[in-house]
Motif scaffolding. Structure first.
Motif, PDB file in Angstrom:
ATOM      1  N   LEU A  90       0.829  -1.200   0.000  1.00 33.86           N
ATOM      2  CA  LEU A  90       0.000   0.000   0.000  1.00 33.86           C
ATOM      3  C   LEU A  90       0.869   1.258   0.000  1.00 33.86           C
ATOM      4  O   LEU A  90       0.595   2.216  -0.729  1.00 33.86           O
ATOM      5  N   GLY A  91       1.918   1.261   0.786  1.00 34.79           N
ATOM      6  CA  GLY A  91       2.841   2.394   0.805  1.00 34.79           C
ATOM      7  C   GLY A  91       3.523   2.588  -0.532  1.00 34.79           C
ATOM      8  O   GLY A  91       3.720   3.721  -0.990  1.00 34.79           O
ATOM      9  N   LEU A  92       3.882   1.494  -1.199  1.00 29.34           N
ATOM     10  CA  LEU A  92       4.517   1.607  -2.516  1.00 29.34           C
ATOM     11  C   LEU A  92       3.547   2.152  -3.557  1.00 29.34           C
ATOM     12  O   LEU A  92       3.948   2.915  -4.446  1.00 29.34           O
ATOM     13  N   VAL A  93       2.280   1.788  -3.450  1.00 29.78           N
ATOM     14  CA  VAL A  93       1.281   2.336  -4.372  1.00 29.78           C
ATOM     15  C   VAL A  93       1.139   3.836  -4.160  1.00 29.78           C
ATOM     16  O   VAL A  93       1.074   4.616  -5.115  1.00 29.78           O
ATOM     17  N   VAL A  94       1.122   4.275  -2.906  1.00 26.13           N
ATOM     18  CA  VAL A  94       1.033   5.709  -2.609  1.00 26.13           C
ATOM     19  C   VAL A  94       2.278   6.429  -3.122  1.00 26.13           C
ATOM     20  O   VAL A  94       2.186   7.490  -3.742  1.00 26.13           O
ATOM     21  N   LEU A  95       3.449   5.841  -2.895  1.00 27.61           N
ATOM     22  CA  LEU A  95       4.691   6.464  -3.363  1.00 27.61           C
ATOM     23  C   LEU A  95       4.777   6.486  -4.887  1.00 27.61           C
ATOM     24  O   LEU A  95       5.378   7.395  -5.468  1.00 27.61           O
ATOM     25  N   SER A  96       4.189   5.511  -5.553  1.00 26.92           N
ATOM     26  CA  SER A  96       4.266   5.447  -7.014  1.00 26.92           C
ATOM     27  C   SER A  96       3.512   6.594  -7.673  1.00 26.92           C
ATOM     28  O   SER A  96       3.737   6.878  -8.850  1.00 26.92           O
ATOM     29  N   HIS A  97       2.658   7.240  -6.929  1.00 24.74           N
ATOM     30  CA  HIS A  97       1.931   8.388  -7.469  1.00 24.74           C
ATOM     31  C   HIS A  97       2.886   9.526  -7.818  1.00 24.74           C
ATOM     32  O   HIS A  97       2.658  10.269  -8.773  1.00 24.74           O
TER      33      HIS A  97
END
Length: 76
Positions: free
Chosen positions: A36-43
């Motif tokens: 989930l954190g990686l998805v947020v950071l990928s933004h």
């Protein structure tokens, strides 16, 4: 779930999710926080976005290969 408009806040949330996700063996925290954190950071990060996309493509190909292998094996 909508993300904050401020880039620094999105990066902070993503980093915190990843860091606390690495502590997933503790009560309340969980390893589910890392992706989930990686998805947020990928933004905001092109590097992480590319890695996330590669992982999604790999996962889909893996699922299709398993489904094809299962279909070709036929009923037992």
């Amino acid at each position: 779930m909508p993300l904050p408009r401020q880039k620094w806040l999105r990066v902070l949330i993503g980093c915190l999710l990843v860091v606390f996700g690495l502590l997933g063996f503790l009560p309340i925290l969980g390893f589910w926080m890392v992706p989930l954190g990686l998805v947020v950071l990928s933004h905001d990060s092109a590097f992480i976005r590319r890695k996330r996309r590669r992982m999604a493509v790999w996962w889909e190909r893996r699922k299709r290969a398993k489904a094809a292998a299962k279909a070709s094996a036929g009923p037992r």
